[in-house]
Motif scaffolding. Structure first.
Motif, PDB file in Angstrom:
ATOM      1  N   ARG A  31       0.833  -1.213   0.000  1.00  0.00           N
ATOM      2  CA  ARG A  31       0.000   0.000   0.000  1.00  0.00           C
ATOM      3  C   ARG A  31       0.866   1.261   0.000  1.00  0.00           C
ATOM      4  O   ARG A  31       0.537   2.248  -0.666  1.00  0.00           O
ATOM      5  CB  ARG A  31      -0.931  -0.024   1.219  1.00  0.00           C
ATOM      6  CG  ARG A  31      -1.798   1.198   1.341  1.00  0.00           C
ATOM      7  CD  ARG A  31      -2.812   1.274   0.193  1.00  0.00           C
ATOM      8  NE  ARG A  31      -3.470   2.557   0.225  1.00  0.00           N
ATOM      9  CZ  ARG A  31      -3.409   3.462  -0.750  1.00  0.00           C
ATOM     10  NH1 ARG A  31      -2.743   3.216  -1.854  1.00  0.00           N
ATOM     11  NH2 ARG A  31      -4.046   4.605  -0.641  1.00  0.00           N
ATOM     12  N   THR A  32       1.969   1.246   0.728  1.00  0.00           N
ATOM     13  CA  THR A  32       2.878   2.394   0.747  1.00  0.00           C
ATOM     14  C   THR A  32       3.487   2.613  -0.631  1.00  0.00           C
ATOM     15  O   THR A  32       3.590   3.750  -1.101  1.00  0.00           O
ATOM     16  CB  THR A  32       3.972   2.203   1.810  1.00  0.00           C
ATOM     17  OG1 THR A  32       3.356   2.147   3.095  1.00  0.00           O
ATOM     18  CG2 THR A  32       4.983   3.343   1.780  1.00  0.00           C
ATOM     19  N   ASP A  34       2.103   1.758  -3.468  1.00  0.00           N
ATOM     20  CA  ASP A  34       1.006   2.310  -4.274  1.00  0.00           C
ATOM     21  C   ASP A  34       0.837   3.807  -4.022  1.00  0.00           C
ATOM     22  O   ASP A  34       0.627   4.586  -4.949  1.00  0.00           O
ATOM     23  CB  ASP A  34      -0.311   1.591  -3.956  1.00  0.00           C
ATOM     24  CG  ASP A  34      -0.379   0.204  -4.561  1.00  0.00           C
ATOM     25  OD1 ASP A  34       0.300  -0.050  -5.576  1.00  0.00           O
ATOM     26  OD2 ASP A  34      -1.123  -0.633  -4.010  1.00  0.00           O
ATOM     27  N   ARG A  35       0.934   4.221  -2.762  1.00  0.00           N
ATOM     28  CA  ARG A  35       0.794   5.633  -2.413  1.00  0.00           C
ATOM     29  C   ARG A  35       1.938   6.457  -2.999  1.00  0.00           C
ATOM     30  O   ARG A  35       1.725   7.537  -3.557  1.00  0.00           O
ATOM     31  CB  ARG A  35       0.744   5.795  -0.894  1.00  0.00           C
ATOM     32  CG  ARG A  35       0.455   7.213  -0.442  1.00  0.00           C
ATOM     33  CD  ARG A  35       0.266   7.315   1.065  1.00  0.00           C
ATOM     34  NE  ARG A  35       1.370   6.725   1.810  1.00  0.00           N
ATOM     35  CZ  ARG A  35       2.525   7.340   2.070  1.00  0.00           C
ATOM     36  NH1 ARG A  35       2.744   8.566   1.635  1.00  0.00           N
ATOM     37  NH2 ARG A  35       3.467   6.734   2.764  1.00  0.00           N
ATOM     38  N   ALA A  38       1.246   6.881  -6.632  1.00  0.00           N
ATOM     39  CA  ALA A  38       0.138   7.826  -6.855  1.00  0.00           C
ATOM     40  C   ALA A  38       0.581   9.271  -6.633  1.00  0.00           C
ATOM     41  O   ALA A  38       0.135  10.177  -7.343  1.00  0.00           O
ATOM     42  CB  ALA A  38      -1.032   7.487  -5.937  1.00  0.00           C
ATOM     43  N   LEU A  39       1.480   9.478  -5.666  1.00  0.00           N
ATOM     44  CA  LEU A  39       1.980  10.819  -5.374  1.00  0.00           C
ATOM     45  C   LEU A  39       3.122  11.234  -6.304  1.00  0.00           C
ATOM     46  O   LEU A  39       3.674  12.326  -6.158  1.00  0.00           O
ATOM     47  CB  LEU A  39       2.461  10.893  -3.917  1.00  0.00           C
ATOM     48  CG  LEU A  39       1.388  10.774  -2.849  1.00  0.00           C
ATOM     49  CD1 LEU A  39       2.010  10.647  -1.473  1.00  0.00           C
ATOM     50  CD2 LEU A  39       0.438  11.967  -2.918  1.00  0.00           C
ATOM     51  N   THR A  68       7.803  12.227   7.066  1.00  0.00           N
ATOM     52  CA  THR A  68       6.368  11.957   7.133  1.00  0.00           C
ATOM     53  C   THR A  68       5.618  13.274   7.167  1.00  0.00           C
ATOM     54  O   THR A  68       6.184  14.337   7.421  1.00  0.00           O
ATOM     55  CB  THR A  68       6.017  11.122   8.376  1.00  0.00           C
ATOM     56  OG1 THR A  68       6.418  11.868   9.522  1.00  0.00           O
ATOM     57  CG2 THR A  68       6.716   9.791   8.340  1.00  0.00           C
ATOM     58  N   GLN A  69       4.308  13.234   6.964  1.00  0.00           N
ATOM     59  CA  GLN A  69       3.519  14.454   6.933  1.00  0.00           C
ATOM     60  C   GLN A  69       3.496  15.151   8.281  1.00  0.00           C
ATOM     61  O   GLN A  69       3.356  16.354   8.355  1.00  0.00           O
ATOM     62  CB  GLN A  69       2.086  14.143   6.493  1.00  0.00           C
ATOM     63  CG  GLN A  69       2.006  13.757   5.040  1.00  0.00           C
ATOM     64  CD  GLN A  69       0.592  13.435   4.609  1.00  0.00           C
ATOM     65  OE1 GLN A  69      -0.297  13.249   5.426  1.00  0.00           O
ATOM     66  NE2 GLN A  69       0.367  13.353   3.315  1.00  0.00           N
TER      67      GLN A  69
END
Length: 71
Positions: A31-32, A34-35, A38-39, A68-69
């Protein structure tokens, strides 16, 4: 072949990796990956329905810090 061998040891000549191989090499979840794709943090190439991550994309990604955010 030993089950714990790294992807790079098993496929030293590979020019590109699948998302799951890249996730294992980076030590993150699928999933990371994929993220990150996508980004647009992790460039990919598409071959039909396959999504391939070039070796040099992984190397470039690892040369830069990615806070990280919350940081």
């Amino acid at each position: 072949m030993h089950a714990d061998s790294s992807v790079l040891e098993r496929i030293p000549e590979a020019l590109a990796f699948s998302k799951s191989e890249a996730a294992r090499m980076l030590g993150v979840s699928l999933r990371t990956v994929d993220r990150l794709i996508a980004l647009k943090h992790l460039p990919v190439r598409r071959l039909g329905r396959r999504v391939l991550i070039p070796r040099n994309s992984l190397q470039s990604f690892l040369r830069v810090d990615h806070p990280t955010q919350g940081s």
